[in-house]
Write a protein that holds these residues in place. Structure first.
Motif: not given
Length: 460
Positions: A41-43, A75-79, A82-86
């Motif tokens: 949850q903190a994350k 790549v492909g995970s929630r964090f 690709d998600v963070l930098y995209g």
């Protein structure tokens, strides 16, 4: 007896110890689970804080804090990266911070960077801004897509370089057409990956056309035409008009006129310019273009005749802007075009310049009548009439506007004609039957003019 008691006590101690250990283990597992949940949850909280922040500089600070505590996942995970930098790359593009955009794009996988480049190029094209940047991103997206999907993209055939003048640009634009034994392979063309490739090629060609990079855009327009078919052919012909010999380009465009497939508003001017370049000594362009238009109308009539209806037209009696009563049944023996519209309807108004051109073309024919029925308004009757009168005068439209009535929340005539959306047009034949129905506005004045003209001619 003493031995039995001794063993009983040992068993009891063992059971007690086992139960205590099990309870302790369960408590430890429960505590560990709670700790993991709390850490997760903190994350999530820090992640949301990072990407809900509106200031880009703050996002970068929070992102660095996030990555120090939680390194990027695969790549492909929630964090994942690709998600963070995209996400932050998208934000940088929206703010036109292209150096930062390139920095974050470099951290993405090839597939993700390709999608981001393509998406940004689409957005820029829609707004008509930074088209030089859009051209660069669109071309890079194509190259990235080719890299990831090489095995699925067409490899058979030869490049069509007939109309490409510059050999260097020709070499850059080589494309192996989607042909097997000289014919289009429908299996390949229905492939989702290939159709997307066609869309990407079409986007680049469209941007290149706007940027006047005609030679660069032509081979990609050809790709789009080969893959997507009819809907991409007009763009190809527009680029062809800028790169081929005028007579050759004119001949290719004439074929499309002959097939009744000219919808782009630029073509009348393109044809005029090509004809002047191809035949500077002639002064018969008006007759030539009228011939093209006749072919176009004939082809449209053949196509549209298949859509003809024969339904009863509900009679109505409405007041117009002049306070006159107009009754549909009084117009029997004439072709009547009814256009349902509203002041809030953007696409209704976008089609009005084309409607005015159609009216002008029948100005000498009293057997064709145009009625514009205003409906589905939320204004008071007084405000409605004033706003519409001002709009028609200021726009210089020669429209006979009628006011739909209502005795309930629903308007009467639009309900009787079962209209689902605006604009909707009906063509009523001289015998009082609904012959054609046309819904919406396709964004092309030429298409509206050509299709409506064909409908009118088929009912006269």
């Amino acid at each position: 007896m003493k031995n039995i008691l001794k063993y009983s006590l040992l068993i009891l101690l063992y059971i007690t110890f086992s139960l205590s250990s099990a309870n302790l283990l369960a408590q430890n597992k429960k505590g560990a689970g709670a700790d993991r949940k709390k850490a997760e949850q903190a994350k999530i909280t820090l992640f949301e804080k990072t990407f809900k922040t509106k200031k880009l500089d703050s996002i970068e600070i929070y992102l660095n804090q996030f990555l120090k505590r939680y390194p990027a996942e695969p790549v492909g995970s929630r964090f994942g990266s690709d998600v963070l930098y995209g996400d932050i790359g998208q934000r940088m593009a929206e703010e036109k911070r292209w150096d930062k955009y390139e920095f974050y794009l470099s951290k993405l996988s090839n597939a993700a960077s390709t999608e981001l480049d393509y998406g940004i190029a689409v957005d820029l094209t829609k707004t008509g801004s930074d088209l030089n940047v859009a051209e660069h991103l669109a071309l890079r997206a194509i190259m990235g897509y080719e890299k990831d999907n090489a095995a699925d993209l067409p490899k058979d055939g030869k490049p069509d370089s007939t109309f490409i003048k510059n050999e260097e640009e020709q070499a850059r634009g080589i494309f192996r057409r989607v042909y097997i034994n000289g014919k289009p392979d429908s299996t390949l063309l229905n492939n989702e990956k290939i159709r997307k490739y066609g869309s990407m090629a079409g986007l680049y060609a469209e941007i290149a056309y706007h940027n006047k990079h005609y030679t660069l855009g032509l081979p990609y327009a050809l790709k789009a035409k080969d893959i997507l078919g009819d809907k991409a052919e007009e763009l190809y012909l527009k680029l062809l008009a800028q790169t081929a010999e005028p007579a050759v380009a004119l001949s290719a465009i004439a074929v499309r006129y002959n097939n009744g497939r000219i919808n782009d508003d630029e073509f009348p001017q393109i044809v005029a310019e090509l004809y002047k370049k191809a035949y500077p000594e002639r002064n018969d362009f008006k007759a030539y273009y009228e011939g093209l238009r006749s072919q176009l109308i004939a082809a449209n009539k053949a196509r549209i005749s298949k859509e003809r209806l024969s339904l009863p037209a509900s009679d109505f009696s409405l007041l117009n802007l002049k306070g006159e009563t107009v009754k549909l049944s009084d117009l029997k023996g004439k072709t009547v075009v009814i256009d349902f519209w509203a002041t809030w309807c953007v696409f209704c108004k976008k089609g009005f310049p084309a409607m005015q051109k159609v009216i002008n073309s029948y100005s000498d024919n009293d057997k064709v009548v145009f009625l514009f029925i205003n409906t589905q308004e939320s204004l008071s009757e007084e405000a409605r009439k004033k706003q519409i009168a001002d709009y028609i005068v200021n726009s210089k439209f020669n429209f006979n506007v009628l006011f739909d009535t209502r005795k309930s929340p629903e308007y009467d005539v639009v309900t009787a004609y079962k209209v689902d959306g605006l604009p909707t047009k009906f063509v009523i034949s001289p015998d009082g039957k609904v012959a054609f129905k046309d819904v919406g506005y396709a964004g092309s004045d030429e298409k509206l003019i050509n299709d409506l003209t064909a409908m009118i001619e088929l009912t006269r």
